[in-house]
Design an enzyme around this catalytic site. Structure first.
Site, PDB file in Angstrom:
ATOM      1  N   SER A   8       0.816  -1.209   0.000  1.00 47.77           N
ATOM      2  CA  SER A   8       0.000   0.000   0.000  1.00 47.77           C
ATOM      3  C   SER A   8       0.856   1.269   0.000  1.00 47.77           C
ATOM      4  O   SER A   8       1.620   1.507  -0.923  1.00 47.77           O
ATOM      5  CB  SER A   8      -0.963  -0.042   1.192  1.00 47.77           C
ATOM      6  OG  SER A   8      -1.921   0.971   1.115  1.00 47.77           O
ATOM      7  N   ASP A  18      -2.187   6.510  -3.451  1.00 45.19           N
ATOM      8  CA  ASP A  18      -1.090   5.774  -2.838  1.00 45.19           C
ATOM      9  C   ASP A  18      -0.673   4.630  -3.757  1.00 45.19           C
ATOM     10  O   ASP A  18      -1.224   4.452  -4.843  1.00 45.19           O
ATOM     11  CB  ASP A  18      -1.463   5.276  -1.439  1.00 45.19           C
ATOM     12  CG  ASP A  18      -2.525   4.192  -1.460  1.00 45.19           C
ATOM     13  OD1 ASP A  18      -3.293   4.130  -2.444  1.00 45.19           O
ATOM     14  OD2 ASP A  18      -2.601   3.405  -0.500  1.00 45.19           O
ATOM     15  N   ASP A  53      -0.953   1.374  -3.979  1.00 43.28           N
ATOM     16  CA  ASP A  53      -1.840   0.331  -4.497  1.00 43.28           C
ATOM     17  C   ASP A  53      -3.213   0.861  -4.884  1.00 43.28           C
ATOM     18  O   ASP A  53      -4.115   0.083  -5.199  1.00 43.28           O
ATOM     19  CB  ASP A  53      -1.972  -0.818  -3.495  1.00 43.28           C
ATOM     20  CG  ASP A  53      -2.806  -0.466  -2.279  1.00 43.28           C
ATOM     21  OD1 ASP A  53      -2.833   0.721  -1.892  1.00 43.28           O
ATOM     22  OD2 ASP A  53      -3.428  -1.375  -1.698  1.00 43.28           O
TER      23      ASP A  53
END
Length: 458
Positions: A100, A239, A241
């Site tokens: 992430s 971000d 992901d």
């Protein structure tokens, strides 16, 4: 206490905590857990980290040895993988390789069920037991070993689904995107362009090691500077992901997840579409949003931090909107997880429908000042008694002032996070947060006898 799974799957520094051996054992443990299930296909995707191929290879070896076929979708966002798992009936699980918003040194493995939801805590706990047991779970005969299929064309299904939801032509809009060298680097600019917008995209040429590197939703101030330079009408920063987003209004103001939730809540309520007349936030949700929702007659349920816990409350209360300050927004009528691209498209849809600027909507919500601090606690086990002590320290420092605090151990990183919030000058909050931090460090030094950072250093 669990050894591998945190609040968002397995995550850790690559080749220290998250090794190819662990990835292989995980896929073999999953084979053992689902040994009686007839579905034999697993979708695997990843963000752009250089460790993705190593971990993917290890996972694939474990799955195919147990007779599972692999549908490799390549670089995708976490929400798009969730969507694809649900769309294809013959798929058992989705595996997302991503950490992430964390830096490239980290990676993670998230597991999605065939309904697009993440695995329940109790299932993760059982799979963890299987990993630790290290049994030699089912192995397929030579003729039944799984094979790998290139399935990257499936992303067209996700793209078309988003465009179907939005149903708008964005011609006349100039959009700035900061893609964080991550999963949305290609698809986000493409979708906005296909909907007619002019797009200025930054941080799209990923090389495996630049994901989230001083860019993206974790660094909104840097994204704001890019936005101001771009001359765009509105901006979005994602971000690594693609499951969270922060926006920028035309006047350069940062619009975080709390403000976005407030905008969506009002929009849905006005159209009779806000289920249950409540939304789900977290313990971190700003008091300013809570007061705004009260004025609209909308309730707020506070969940633990983590979009999986927001989703739990959405399901438990039969609601359709929730999210986090960080920009994870769940528009549950369309997606069972936070989706940064969907969120940004939906916001632009609202602005176009209403013929209004983002600043006009954002200024309705007065966000109280917040200050955040953190303490690195690598290799220190934090007990419930420790957490009780942290709360006592915070209450002693605040000493009855009208200030809200949160002190918690992160579920994704080895840190203790401290947040203080109130309708007071930010300087006062900064002093309070630092005092809480320094007292907790002193307590940990005394009780754990560990080499912690010096006072005032995170």
């Amino acid at each position: 206490m669990r050894k591998f799974f945190g609040t968002d799957g397995i995550r850790g520094i690559v080749n220290e905590i998250l090794t190819p051996e662990l990835a292989y054992k995980l896929s073999r443990a999953i084979i053992g857990y689902f040994k009686d299930v007839k579905k034999k296909k697993v979708i695997i995707g990843s963000d752009t980290r250089n460790s993705k191929d190593m971990l993917k290879s290890a996972l694939i070896a474990g799955f195919t040895s147990g007779g599972m076929d692999i549908l490799d979708v390549g670089v995708v966002s976490t929400p798009s993988l969730s969507y694809l798992v649900k769309k294809y009936d013959d798929v058992l699980l989705g595996i997302m390789i991503s950490a992430s918003h964390n830096p490239v040194e980290y990676n993670g493995i998230k597991i999605f069920k065939s309904d697009g939801f993440k695995l329940e805590d109790n299932v993760e706990a059982t799979i963890e037991e299987y990993i630790l047991r290290e049994d030699d779970y089912f192995r397929a005969s030579p003729r039944e070993i799984g094979v790998i299929y290139n399935f990257t064309q499936a992303l067209e299904d996700y793209k078309n689904y988003l465009k179907e939801i939005i149903g708008e032509d964005f011609r006349g809009y100039k959009i700035m995107l900061d893609c964080a060298f991550g999963s949305l680097s290609e698809i986000a600019p493409t979708v906005f362009k296909e909907l007619g917008a002019e797009v200025i995209a930054y941080n799209t040429n990923y090389n495996g090691i630049n994901i989230n590197d001083n860019c993206g939703a974790v660094y909104p101030e840097i994204g704001r500077n890019l936005f101001l330079k771009s001359g765009a009408h509105i901006g979005f920063t994602y971000d690594g992901d693609g499951d969270r987003v922060i926006a920028f209004s035309e006047d350069g103001e940062i619009v975080d997840g709390d403000v976005l939730i407030g905008i969506f809540a009002k929009y849905l309520k006005e159209r009779g579409l806000l289920r249950g007349n409540k939304i789900v936030g977290t313990v971190m949700t700003n008091l300013g949003l809570e007061e705004y929702l009260k004025r609209l007659g909308i309730g707020l349920i506070r969940a633990k931090v983590g979009d999986r816990y927001v989703l739990e409350e959405i399901l438990k209360n039969n609601l359709n909107l929730g999210g986090e300050t960080s920009g994870h927004i769940i528009l549950f009528d369309y997606m069972p997880t936070g989706d940064g691209l969907l969120t940004s498209l939906f916001l632009l849809k609202i602005l176009k429908e209403r013929g209004i600027k983002l600043s006009d909507l954002a200024k309705e919500i007065r966000i109280f000042p917040q200050v955040h601090e953190k303490i690195h606690i690598k290799d220190i086990y934090i007990t419930e008694e420790d957490e009780k002590e942290f709360r006592g320290i915070a209450e002693e420092v605040i000493n009855g002032k009208n200030i809200r605090y949160i002190v918690r151990k992160s579920g994704t990183e080895p840190v203790i996070r401290i947040t203080v919030e109130g309708d007071v000058p930010k300087e006062d909050l900064t002093n309070i947060a630092l005092e809480i931090k320094n007292r907790i460090i002193d307590f940990l030094r005394r009780s754990k006898r560990q080499d912690l950072p010096s006072k005032g250093v995170s």
